[in-house]
Design an enzyme around this catalytic site. Structure first.
Site, PDB file in Angstrom:
ATOM      1  N   SER A 143       0.868  -1.187   0.000  1.00 38.08           N
ATOM      2  CA  SER A 143       0.000   0.000   0.000  1.00 38.08           C
ATOM      3  C   SER A 143       0.901   1.231   0.000  1.00 38.08           C
ATOM      4  O   SER A 143       2.050   1.165   0.470  1.00 38.08           O
ATOM      5  CB  SER A 143      -0.860   0.014   1.271  1.00 38.08           C
ATOM      6  OG  SER A 143      -1.506   1.269   1.415  1.00 38.08           O
ATOM      7  N   TYR A 156      -1.685  -0.838  10.590  1.00 38.07           N
ATOM      8  CA  TYR A 156      -1.735  -1.130   9.147  1.00 38.07           C
ATOM      9  C   TYR A 156      -0.522  -0.534   8.437  1.00 38.07           C
ATOM     10  O   TYR A 156       0.153  -1.204   7.655  1.00 38.07           O
ATOM     11  CB  TYR A 156      -3.042  -0.557   8.589  1.00 38.07           C
ATOM     12  CG  TYR A 156      -3.295  -0.798   7.123  1.00 38.07           C
ATOM     13  CD1 TYR A 156      -3.901  -1.971   6.687  1.00 38.07           C
ATOM     14  CD2 TYR A 156      -2.957   0.160   6.170  1.00 38.07           C
ATOM     15  CE1 TYR A 156      -4.160  -2.189   5.339  1.00 38.07           C
ATOM     16  CE2 TYR A 156      -3.213  -0.041   4.827  1.00 38.07           C
ATOM     17  CZ  TYR A 156      -3.825  -1.218   4.413  1.00 38.07           C
ATOM     18  OH  TYR A 156      -4.084  -1.421   3.073  1.00 38.07           O
TER      19      TYR A 156
END
Ligand SMILES: NC(=O)c1ccc[n+]([C@@H]2O[C@H](COP(=O)([O-])OP(=O)(O)OC[C@H]3O[C@@H](n4cnc5c(N)ncnc54)[C@H](O)[C@@H]3O)[C@@H](O)[C@H]2O)c1
Length: 258
Positions: A143, A156
């Site tokens: 990501s 995350y």
């Protein structure tokens, strides 16, 4: 000749979103596909859809954060298809947490799924590839959060950062065996993960204002799962034969602005 004819792909979290688009892309290009996930009904349905479209696909139920599940699911895929040539580490989840207020029990599961899940799957599949003499390819779905910080997602973001570094480290350690490891770093993509507390954040006024109208995403729109899948397939293919340890943003330009 299809690019992945005769190859088997193992996609974690492959029943929905980017993972399913990836599984479908590989199946369309001739691969046998094993989807690993926790939810049997969703996973079986995804595998059924791939088979109905003419592909070869199975679902194998397990949690990537549990090493014993990973070893069992990889074994099941090898038992059915004989080998694994490509691994896509795609499974992830994210539940917003406040760094100060959250307990370890709230923080750790997200880190475990993304960072330890990638570690377990990569090591298990790499051992198989090395043992079988397979010059394989591993693609990590990271990501842009790997190198950008946002509130309420330290678990995350830290795990995606670990994933990027694992990409580079495993690329170096597995290259002598002819195994390539690379990553894609998506920006905003319209998937079930975009839905937070029942609301699709990509359809909110703040998203449209900042990212679309003011073009914080230079291409002024979120991505589609298929647009990530095509880059994953490229990295896994011989078209990327000399790409090793790369982390490639696929984000409409979001990460080059500020
Ligand atoms: N959607 C986005 O905007 C976006 C942006 C950047 C990166 N990503 C990454 O793309 C990947 C795919 O996410 P998505 O957007 O398609 O969302 P998604 O929720 O549709 O996909 C994640 C999949 O992983 C599965 N999963 C979660 N925990 C698991 C576990 N412990 N074991 C096995 N499977 C598990 C889920 O059931 C789901 O099928 C993720 O790695 C995510 O971090 C998504």
């Amino acid at each position: 000749m299809k690019r992945f004819q005769g190859k088997t792909v193992f996609v974690t979290g492959g029943a929905t979103g980017i993972g399913f688009a990836t599984a479908r892309r590989f199946a369309e290009e001739g691969a046998s596909v094993a989807i690993m996930g926790r939810r049997a009904s969703v996973g079986e349905q995804a595998a059924h859809e791939l088979r109905a479209a003419g592909g070869r696909a199975i679902f194998t139920k397990g949690d990537v954060a549990r090493e014993e599940d990973v070893v069992r699911c990889v074994r099941e895929a090898i038992d059915v298809f004989g080998r694994i040539d490509i691994l896509v580490n795609n499974a992830a989840m994210s539940v917003p947490v406040d760094f100060v207020a959250a307990d370890t029990d709230e923080w750790k599961p997200v880190f475990d799924v993304i960072a330890f899940g990638t570690y377990y799957c990569t090591r298990t599949v790499a051992r198989h590839m090395i043992e079988a003499g397979i010059r394989g390819s591993i693609v990590n779905v990271s990501s842009i959060n790997a190198y950008r910080a946002l509130p309420a997602s330290s678990h995350y973001n830290a795990a995606k950062g670990a994933m990027d570094q694992l990409t580079r480290c495993t690329a170096v350690e597995l290259a002598p065996y002819g195994i390539r490891v690379n990553a894609v770093n998506p920006g905003f993509v319209d998937t079930p993960m975009s839905v937070v507390d029942g609301e699709n954040e990509l359809e909110t006024d703040w998203f449209k204002d900042i990212y679309v109208e003011r073009r914080k995403i230079p291409q002024a729109r979120p991505g589609r799962p298929e647009e990530i899948a095509s880059v994953i397939a490229f990295l896994a293919s011989d078209d990327a034969a000399y790409v090793c340890g790369a982390t490639i943003p696929v984000d409409g330009g979001l990460s080059v602005t500020f």
